[in-house]
Enzyme design. Structure first.
Site, PDB file in Angstrom:
ATOM      1  N   ASN A   1      15.239  16.048 -13.670  1.00 13.97           N
ATOM      2  CA  ASN A   1      14.341  15.485 -13.859  1.00 13.97           C
ATOM      3  C   ASN A   1      14.332  14.117 -14.490  1.00 13.97           C
ATOM      4  O   ASN A   1      15.209  13.801 -15.404  1.00 13.97           O
ATOM      5  CB  ASN A   1      13.138  16.156 -14.840  1.00 13.97           C
ATOM      6  CG  ASN A   1      12.776  17.425 -14.367  1.00 13.97           C
ATOM      7  OD1 ASN A   1      12.560  17.765 -13.235  1.00 13.97           O
ATOM      8  ND2 ASN A   1      12.616  18.394 -15.167  1.00 13.97           N
TER       9      ASN A   1
ATOM     10  N   TYR B   1      -9.375 -12.759 -46.514  1.00 16.31           N
ATOM     11  CA  TYR B   1      -8.588 -11.437 -46.198  1.00 16.31           C
ATOM     12  C   TYR B   1      -9.539 -10.554 -46.481  1.00 16.31           C
ATOM     13  O   TYR B   1     -10.660 -10.434 -47.344  1.00 16.31           O
ATOM     14  CB  TYR B   1      -7.616 -11.214 -47.378  1.00 16.31           C
ATOM     15  CG  TYR B   1      -6.951 -10.121 -47.625  1.00 16.31           C
ATOM     16  CD1 TYR B   1      -5.763  -9.773 -46.687  1.00 16.31           C
ATOM     17  CD2 TYR B   1      -7.606  -9.147 -48.462  1.00 16.31           C
ATOM     18  CE1 TYR B   1      -5.364  -8.767 -46.730  1.00 16.31           C
ATOM     19  CE2 TYR B   1      -6.879  -7.840 -48.465  1.00 16.31           C
ATOM     20  CZ  TYR B   1      -5.630  -7.379 -47.545  1.00 16.31           C
ATOM     21  OH  TYR B   1      -5.211  -6.317 -47.426  1.00 16.31           O
TER      22      TYR B   1
ATOM     23  N   GLU C   1       9.831   8.567 -16.813  1.00 10.41           N
ATOM     24  CA  GLU C   1       8.685   9.275 -17.231  1.00 10.41           C
ATOM     25  C   GLU C   1       8.046   8.813 -18.643  1.00 10.41           C
ATOM     26  O   GLU C   1       6.769   8.608 -18.977  1.00 10.41           O
ATOM     27  CB  GLU C   1       8.576  10.773 -16.839  1.00 10.41           C
ATOM     28  CG  GLU C   1       8.617  10.956 -15.432  1.00 10.41           C
ATOM     29  CD  GLU C   1       8.763  12.494 -15.355  1.00 10.41           C
ATOM     30  OE1 GLU C   1       8.108  13.031 -14.673  1.00 10.41           O
ATOM     31  OE2 GLU C   1       9.760  12.991 -15.880  1.00 10.41           O
TER      32      GLU C   1
ATOM     33  N   SER D   1      15.387  21.476 -15.947  1.00 10.59           N
ATOM     34  CA  SER D   1      14.292  22.459 -16.451  1.00 10.59           C
ATOM     35  C   SER D   1      14.696  23.867 -17.121  1.00 10.59           C
ATOM     36  O   SER D   1      15.760  24.126 -16.996  1.00 10.59           O
ATOM     37  CB  SER D   1      13.601  22.817 -14.926  1.00 10.59           C
ATOM     38  OG  SER D   1      12.715  23.866 -15.071  1.00 10.59           O
TER      39      SER D   1
ATOM     40  N   LYS E   1      16.399  22.149 -10.934  1.00  6.98           N
ATOM     41  CA  LYS E   1      15.728  20.672 -10.994  1.00  6.98           C
ATOM     42  C   LYS E   1      16.772  19.650 -11.911  1.00  6.98           C
ATOM     43  O   LYS E   1      17.473  20.150 -12.434  1.00  6.98           O
ATOM     44  CB  LYS E   1      14.374  21.005 -12.150  1.00  6.98           C
ATOM     45  CG  LYS E   1      13.452  21.506 -11.580  1.00  6.98           C
ATOM     46  CD  LYS E   1      12.546  20.630 -10.627  1.00  6.98           C
ATOM     47  CE  LYS E   1      11.976  19.829 -11.098  1.00  6.98           C
ATOM     48  NZ  LYS E   1      10.729  20.278 -11.926  1.00  6.98           N
TER      49      LYS E   1
ATOM     50  N   HIS F   1       0.684  -1.050  -0.115  1.00  7.47           N
ATOM     51  CA  HIS F   1       0.211   0.118   0.124  1.00  7.47           C
ATOM     52  C   HIS F   1       0.793   1.336   0.056  1.00  7.47           C
ATOM     53  O   HIS F   1       0.399   2.187   0.564  1.00  7.47           O
ATOM     54  CB  HIS F   1      -1.095   0.179   1.214  1.00  7.47           C
ATOM     55  CG  HIS F   1      -1.655  -1.255   1.485  1.00  7.47           C
ATOM     56  ND1 HIS F   1      -2.908  -1.546   0.962  1.00  7.47           N
ATOM     57  CD2 HIS F   1      -1.190  -2.175   2.367  1.00  7.47           C
ATOM     58  CE1 HIS F   1      -3.375  -2.876   1.251  1.00  7.47           C
ATOM     59  NE2 HIS F   1      -2.374  -3.118   2.088  1.00  7.47           N
TER      60      HIS F   1
HETATM   61  N1  ARG Z   1      -1.376  -3.722 -48.921  1.00  3.46           N
HETATM   62  C1  ARG Z   1      -2.154  -4.935 -48.481  1.00  3.46           C
HETATM   63  C2  ARG Z   1      -2.154  -5.107 -47.057  1.00  3.46           C
HETATM   64  O1  ARG Z   1      -1.333  -4.666 -46.507  1.00  3.46           O
HETATM   65  C3  ARG Z   1      -1.528  -6.131 -49.399  1.00  3.46           C
HETATM   66  C4  ARG Z   1      -2.478  -7.055 -49.876  1.00  3.46           C
HETATM   67  C5  ARG Z   1      -3.532  -6.658 -50.668  1.00  3.46           C
HETATM   68  N2  ARG Z   1      -4.622  -7.729 -50.984  1.00  3.46           N
HETATM   69  C6  ARG Z   1      -5.710  -7.458 -51.494  1.00  3.46           C
HETATM   70  N3  ARG Z   1      -6.438  -8.295 -51.840  1.00  3.46           N
HETATM   71  N4  ARG Z   1      -5.915  -6.218 -51.884  1.00  3.46           N
HETATM   72  O2  ARG Z   1      -2.899  -5.783 -46.622  1.00  3.46           O
END
Ligand code: ARG
Length: 461
Positions: free
Chosen positions: A288, A320, A293, A280, A286, A159
């Site tokens: 620091n 994707y 930090e 400072s 000072k 604490h």
């Molecule tokens: N620049 C794209 C990325 O970073 C690469 C892949 C692009 N793929 C696509 N199907 N457009 O993800």
């Protein structure tokens, strides 16, 4: 501004709006991946030749061209602009300029989706190893201080109230242990980063007779992803890494916080050397603690990057999605931030601070942090611990009122409190003895601390 011809321009009627081209481009940040992109492409071209998908002469030409681009980049002569869209297109375009139409064969049986996935894993693999080494350096700095300060005492807190005196080495070795787990976590993340998505194609694999095991081997991956959809769309390794990085920052930040108040007038446990402190602009007196930090401050960024990646992923359908392009900047920032913080803290520890041992000695002698030991003393003589505890509580209260410490009580006063007190009470409550006596496994007793240091040295070898 007229846009250069896009790779897909035969399919499209008009070119991309200039502002959209900029919005869509990732070359501004994914250029960071170029060396890994080239390495991945070299492996891909080699695999294409190995499997007879292209001739071995074509394979050689591609590899040579790719290595030439690497050299150009290293020499500062390859600086693709936003018209390239991303690092993958930039490389393919330059390759075709350099080696002619064969360059257009590089992308056979590959998509940018498995390509970028490969690049990030190669990148992160390298960075994980670099960061692990930095964690080791940080641990070495801790260990060096610990070895010098086994018998230096420092108040131990709960604490943020003085609780029991401890060995300074024990305090520092707590951070060593945290860093050790950080190192181990990275070792674990490495395993799940080191899987090859190359050859997963856009999402479903390819009609060409590629050899994914071969390209994985060329790139020193443990194995190829078993599922192509998973391979192109997974970023869990990056999330795990970001979490491991966040924990490193938690540990560095906690230590920073201590350094900051240890360096204050109120504590005065350490002095900051000039090489690691700043002044400072207005208050001439000072000095620091900017380094700790900044480390404490930058911790927030690393947490933020983890959060951003988690949220980025949570709604993505297979496989994707362009959202995934946004995985990179935060990840790169995390890598750079953690590396910078580890380096700075290691320098601070190894050459930027000095423990004020005289002041620490005073500190452990000026309080009631030996009160538990008085209770333990009585308990050792058969008084039930709770009874002993209550009695010592009263002693502390009356001592504070009388402006005395426990060591100032006379033998008569001790005897009046309880007949079990003997002359050896003074030795039992001396800070050194108080610390030495906590010899339970993992405790602050000097014997335990020496064992912990010896174990740590074994880990480091
Ligand atoms: N620049 C794209 C990325 O970073 C690469 C892949 C692009 N793929 C696509 N199907 N457009 O993800």
């Amino acid at each position: 501004m007229t846009q250069p011809k896009k790779t897909w321009s035969d399919r499209f009627e008009t070119s991309l709006h200039p502002a959209i081209a900029i919005f869509n481009a990732s070359i501004g940040f994914d250029i960071e991946l170029i060396e890994y992109d080239l390495t991945g492409s070299v492996a891909h071209a080699t695999m294409l030749a190995h499997t007879g998908i292209i001739s071995s002469e074509e394979g050689d030409t591609l590899v040579k061209g790719l290595e030439q681009i690497r050299q150009e980049y290293r020499d500062g002569n390859f600086n693709p602009g936003v018209d390239a869209e991303d690092v993958h297109f930039a490389v393919e375009r330059r390759l075709t300029e350099l080696v002619g139409d064969v360059g257009k064969k590089l992308h056979t049986a590959r998509s940018r989706n498995d390509q970028v996935g490969t690049d990030i894993r190669l990148y992160l693999r390298d960075k994980i190893r670099d960061i692990q080494q930095q964690v080791r350096d940080f641990q070495t700095a801790l260990l060096t201080h610990a070895e010098n300060h086994v018998e230096t005492l420092i108040p131990g807190y709960t604490h943020l109230q003085r609780a029991q005196p401890i060995s300074l080495a024990h305090h520092l070795m707590a951070y060593f242990q945290m860093a050790q787990r950080d190192w181990e976590r990275l070792e674990d993340v490495f395993k799940r980063t080191n899987i090859s998505p190359l050859g997963c194609g856009a999402l479903a694999g390819t009609t060409f007779p590629i050899d994914r095991h071969y390209s994985a081997e060329l790139l020193n991956f443990d194995r190829p992803y078993q599922n192509s959809l998973d391979g192109v769309s997974d970023r869990d390794f990056a999330i795990e890494f970001s979490a491991a990085a966040s924990l490193i920052m938690v540990h560095l930040s906690r230590m920073s916080e201590e350094m900051i108040f240890w360096a204050s007038k109120e504590f005065s446990f350490i002095t900051l050397k000039d090489s690691c402190a700043t002044g400072s602009s207005i208050m001439p007196q000072k000095k620091n603690p900017d380094i700790p930090e900044l480390v404490r401050g930058k911790t927030g960024r690393v947490f933020g990057n983890l959060q951003a990646l988690l949220v980025l992923m949570k709604g993505l359908p297979l496989a994707y999605n362009k959202d995934l392009q946004d995985d990179k900047e935060g990840l790169f920032d995390t890598v750079k931030t953690v590396q910078g913080c580890l380096e700075a803290m290691t320098i601070l520890l190894s050459e930027g601070i000095e423990f004020k041992t005289t002041r620490l000695e005073e500190a452990v002698n000026e309080d009631f942090s030996n009160a538990t030991d008085v209770a333990d003393y009585l308990a050792g003589k058969g008084v039930p611990f709770r009874e002993a505890y209550n009695l010592v509580g009263k002693v502390v209260k009356t001592s504070i009122a009388a402006d005395k410490l426990l060591k100032d009580l006379t033998m008569d006063e001790w005897k009046a409190l309880h007949p079990a007190f003997e002359e050896d009470i003074y030795a039992a409550i001396a800070p050194k003895q108080v610390v030495a006596a906590r010899n339970s496994y993992g405790g602050t007793g000097f014997e335990q601390v020496r064992l912990a240091i010896a174990d740590a040295k074994k880990i480091m070898d």
